[in-house]
Design a protein around this motif. Structure first.
Motif, PDB file in Angstrom:
ATOM      1  N   GLU A  38      40.394  65.461  19.424  1.00  0.00           N
ATOM      2  CA  GLU A  38      40.339  66.925  19.445  1.00  0.00           C
ATOM      3  C   GLU A  38      40.662  67.586  18.113  1.00  0.00           C
ATOM      4  N   SER A  39      41.180  66.831  17.144  1.00  0.00           N
ATOM      5  CA  SER A  39      41.582  67.458  15.886  1.00  0.00           C
ATOM      6  C   SER A  39      41.198  66.590  14.693  1.00  0.00           C
ATOM      7  N   GLU A  40      41.349  67.175  13.535  1.00  0.00           N
ATOM      8  CA  GLU A  40      41.074  66.464  12.278  1.00  0.00           C
ATOM      9  C   GLU A  40      42.375  66.078  11.568  1.00  0.00           C
ATOM     10  N   GLU A  41      43.493  66.102  12.294  1.00  0.00           N
ATOM     11  CA  GLU A  41      44.788  65.771  11.679  1.00  0.00           C
ATOM     12  C   GLU A  41      44.740  64.382  11.061  1.00  0.00           C
ATOM     13  N   PRO A  42      45.418  64.192   9.927  1.00  0.00           N
ATOM     14  CA  PRO A  42      45.494  62.848   9.344  1.00  0.00           C
ATOM     15  C   PRO A  42      46.173  61.889  10.325  1.00  0.00           C
ATOM     16  N   LEU A  43      45.795  60.627  10.250  1.00  0.00           N
ATOM     17  CA  LEU A  43      46.324  59.630  11.182  1.00  0.00           C
ATOM     18  C   LEU A  43      47.841  59.512  11.100  1.00  0.00           C
ATOM     19  N   ALA A  44      48.393  59.649   9.912  1.00  0.00           N
ATOM     20  CA  ALA A  44      49.856  59.573   9.778  1.00  0.00           C
ATOM     21  C   ALA A  44      50.515  60.699  10.570  1.00  0.00           C
ATOM     22  N   GLN A  45      49.933  61.884  10.512  1.00  0.00           N
ATOM     23  CA  GLN A  45      50.482  63.018  11.265  1.00  0.00           C
ATOM     24  C   GLN A  45      50.351  62.792  12.768  1.00  0.00           C
ATOM     25  N   VAL A  46      49.242  62.227  13.195  1.00  0.00           N
ATOM     26  CA  VAL A  46      49.050  61.898  14.615  1.00  0.00           C
ATOM     27  C   VAL A  46      50.121  60.900  15.043  1.00  0.00           C
ATOM     28  N   ALA A  47      50.337  59.878  14.223  1.00  0.00           N
ATOM     29  CA  ALA A  47      51.335  58.852  14.534  1.00  0.00           C
ATOM     30  C   ALA A  47      52.715  59.474  14.720  1.00  0.00           C
ATOM     31  N   PHE A  48      53.111  60.346  13.789  1.00  0.00           N
ATOM     32  CA  PHE A  48      54.433  60.975  13.875  1.00  0.00           C
ATOM     33  C   PHE A  48      54.534  61.899  15.076  1.00  0.00           C
ATOM     34  N   SER A  49      53.464  62.614  15.390  1.00  0.00           N
ATOM     35  CA  SER A  49      53.523  63.596  16.471  1.00  0.00           C
ATOM     36  C   SER A  49      53.603  62.949  17.854  1.00  0.00           C
ATOM     37  N   VAL A  50      53.211  61.679  17.981  1.00  0.00           N
ATOM     38  CA  VAL A  50      53.315  61.011  19.288  1.00  0.00           C
ATOM     39  C   VAL A  50      54.507  60.066  19.368  1.00  0.00           C
ATOM     40  N   GLY A  51      55.348  60.038  18.338  1.00  0.00           N
ATOM     41  CA  GLY A  51      56.595  59.295  18.434  1.00  0.00           C
ATOM     42  C   GLY A  51      56.710  58.025  17.632  1.00  0.00           C
ATOM     43  N   PHE A  52      55.714  57.689  16.818  1.00  0.00           N
ATOM     44  CA  PHE A  52      55.830  56.498  15.975  1.00  0.00           C
ATOM     45  C   PHE A  52      56.499  56.876  14.672  1.00  0.00           C
ATOM     46  N   GLN A  53      57.332  55.974  14.159  1.00  0.00           N
ATOM     47  CA  GLN A  53      58.069  56.242  12.930  1.00  0.00           C
ATOM     48  C   GLN A  53      57.226  56.006  11.683  1.00  0.00           C
ATOM     49  N   THR A  54      56.275  55.085  11.786  1.00  0.00           N
ATOM     50  CA  THR A  54      55.409  54.797  10.641  1.00  0.00           C
ATOM     51  C   THR A  54      53.967  54.664  11.107  1.00  0.00           C
ATOM     52  N   GLN A  55      53.052  54.904  10.181  1.00  0.00           N
ATOM     53  CA  GLN A  55      51.641  54.741  10.499  1.00  0.00           C
ATOM     54  C   GLN A  55      51.314  53.262  10.731  1.00  0.00           C
ATOM     55  N   ALA A  56      52.009  52.373  10.032  1.00  0.00           N
ATOM     56  CA  ALA A  56      51.768  50.940  10.198  1.00  0.00           C
ATOM     57  C   ALA A  56      52.103  50.488  11.623  1.00  0.00           C
ATOM     58  N   HIS A  57      53.241  50.951  12.139  1.00  0.00           N
ATOM     59  CA  HIS A  57      53.603  50.601  13.511  1.00  0.00           C
ATOM     60  C   HIS A  57      52.596  51.203  14.494  1.00  0.00           C
ATOM     61  N   PHE A  58      52.198  52.420  14.246  1.00  0.00           N
ATOM     62  CA  PHE A  58      51.195  53.075  15.078  1.00  0.00           C
ATOM     63  C   PHE A  58      49.901  52.255  15.107  1.00  0.00           C
ATOM     64  N   THR A  59      49.450  51.813  13.942  1.00  0.00           N
ATOM     65  CA  THR A  59      48.213  51.028  13.864  1.00  0.00           C
ATOM     66  C   THR A  59      48.350  49.711  14.618  1.00  0.00           C
ATOM     67  N   THR A  60      49.487  49.050  14.477  1.00  0.00           N
ATOM     68  CA  THR A  60      49.720  47.780  15.174  1.00  0.00           C
ATOM     69  C   THR A  60      49.675  47.959  16.687  1.00  0.00           C
ATOM     70  N   VAL A  61      50.375  48.965  17.185  1.00  0.00           N
ATOM     71  CA  VAL A  61      50.427  49.215  18.625  1.00  0.00           C
ATOM     72  C   VAL A  61      49.066  49.696  19.128  1.00  0.00           C
ATOM     73  N   PHE A  62      48.420  50.571  18.375  1.00  0.00           N
ATOM     74  CA  PHE A  62      47.106  51.081  18.759  1.00  0.00           C
ATOM     75  C   PHE A  62      46.106  49.936  18.889  1.00  0.00           C
ATOM     76  N   ARG A  63      46.127  49.023  17.937  1.00  0.00           N
ATOM     77  CA  ARG A  63      45.205  47.879  17.967  1.00  0.00           C
ATOM     78  C   ARG A  63      45.465  47.003  19.197  1.00  0.00           C
ATOM     79  N   ARG A  64      46.738  46.851  19.564  1.00  0.00           N
ATOM     80  CA  ARG A  64      47.072  46.036  20.729  1.00  0.00           C
ATOM     81  C   ARG A  64      46.476  46.622  22.012  1.00  0.00           C
ATOM     82  N   PHE A  65      46.505  47.944  22.151  1.00  0.00           N
ATOM     83  CA  PHE A  65      46.028  48.573  23.381  1.00  0.00           C
ATOM     84  C   PHE A  65      44.546  48.952  23.342  1.00  0.00           C
ATOM     85  N   ALA A  66      44.021  49.294  22.183  1.00  0.00           N
ATOM     86  CA  ALA A  66      42.634  49.778  22.098  1.00  0.00           C
ATOM     87  C   ALA A  66      41.685  48.749  21.490  1.00  0.00           C
TER      88      ALA A  66
END
Length: 181
Positions: free
Chosen positions: A121-149
Motif C-alpha cells: 500500500e505504500s512506497e516506504e523504504p523497506l527499513a522503515q517498514v521493518a521498524f514500523s512492524v517491530g523488527f530492530q534491523t532490516q537484516a532480521h526483517f529480511t531473514t524472517v520475511f524470507r522464512r515465511f514468504a
C-alpha cells in the motif's frame, strides 16, 4: 536367562490345549499381562482430553487481540502468558496446540503479514517498514520475511508491483490475440 528358552520337560508334558487354558486363566486373573502385538506397541499413549484441547476460546481471543494491538512492540512470552492468566510454559504449550505455532512464531508471522500490507500500500523504504512492524534491523526483517514468504521483501514488493491491480481482467497474450480475431 531367556523366557524364550526351549520348553522344559514339565511344560512338554502339559498338552497344548491345557497350556492355552492355563495361560488364559492366568491372564484373566491379571497375573500375566498379554504381550502386545507390533501395532499396539506403535500407538502412543493417549493424552488427557484437557492437554489436547489447547487454550479456552476466551483466553485465545484475548491473547490474539493483545498480539494484534501490540505486534510492533517487543512482546514477551511472560506478557502473553499474563494476558492469558497462565504460567509461561503452560501458556506456550496450550497456545501451540490451539494455533499450531509457537507464540513467538505467531507474532513474527503477524509482523510479516503487516509488513506485506504496508509494502503493497505504500512506497516506504523497506527499513522503515521493518521498524514500523517491530523488527530492530532490516537484516532480521529480511531473514524472517524470507522464512515465511520464501522470498526477500524487495523481491516480494517488486512482484506485487508487476501484477495488475485486482479487478482488472488481465487476458493472457496467447489467448488475447486468438479471441480478438
Amino acid at each position: 536367562m531367556s523366557f524364550h528358552a526351549a520348553p522344559s520337560a514339565a511344560a512338554a508334558a502339559i498338552p497344548a490345549q491345557a497350556h492355552a487354558e492355563l495361560n488364559a486363566e492366568v491372564r484373566r486373573l491379571g497375573l500375566l499381562a498379554p504381550h502386545p502385538g507390533p501395532e499396539e506397541r506403535a500407538m502412543p499413549a493417549p493424552k488427557s482430553a484437557r492437554a489436547r484441547s489447547g487454550l479456552v476460546a476466551w483466553r485465545l481471543k484475548r491473547v490474539l487481540s493483545f498480539m494484534e494491538e501490540h505486534y510492533w512492540e517487543p512482546v514477551t512470552l511472560a506478557e502473553m502468558a499474563r494476558v492469558a492468566g497462565l504460567s509461561r510454559m503452560h501458556f506456550a504449550a496450550q497456545f501451540r496446540i490451539s494455533t499450531g505455532a509457537k507464540p513467538h512464531e505467531y507474532l513474527l508471522r503477524l509482523r510479516v503479514e503487516r509488513a506485506q500490507k504496508l509494502m503493497a500500500e505504500s512506497e516506504e523504504p523497506l527499513a522503515q517498514v521493518a521498524f514500523s512492524v517491530g523488527f530492530q534491523t532490516q537484516a532480521h526483517f529480511t531473514t524472517v520475511f524470507r522464512r515465511f514468504a520464501d522470498t526477500t521483501p524487495h523481491r516480494w514488493r517488486s512482484e506485487q508491483m508487476a501484477r495488475p491491480p485486482r479487478g482488472d481482467a488481465a487476458v493472457p497474450r496467447a489467448l488475447g490475440s486468438a479471441h480478438q480475431a
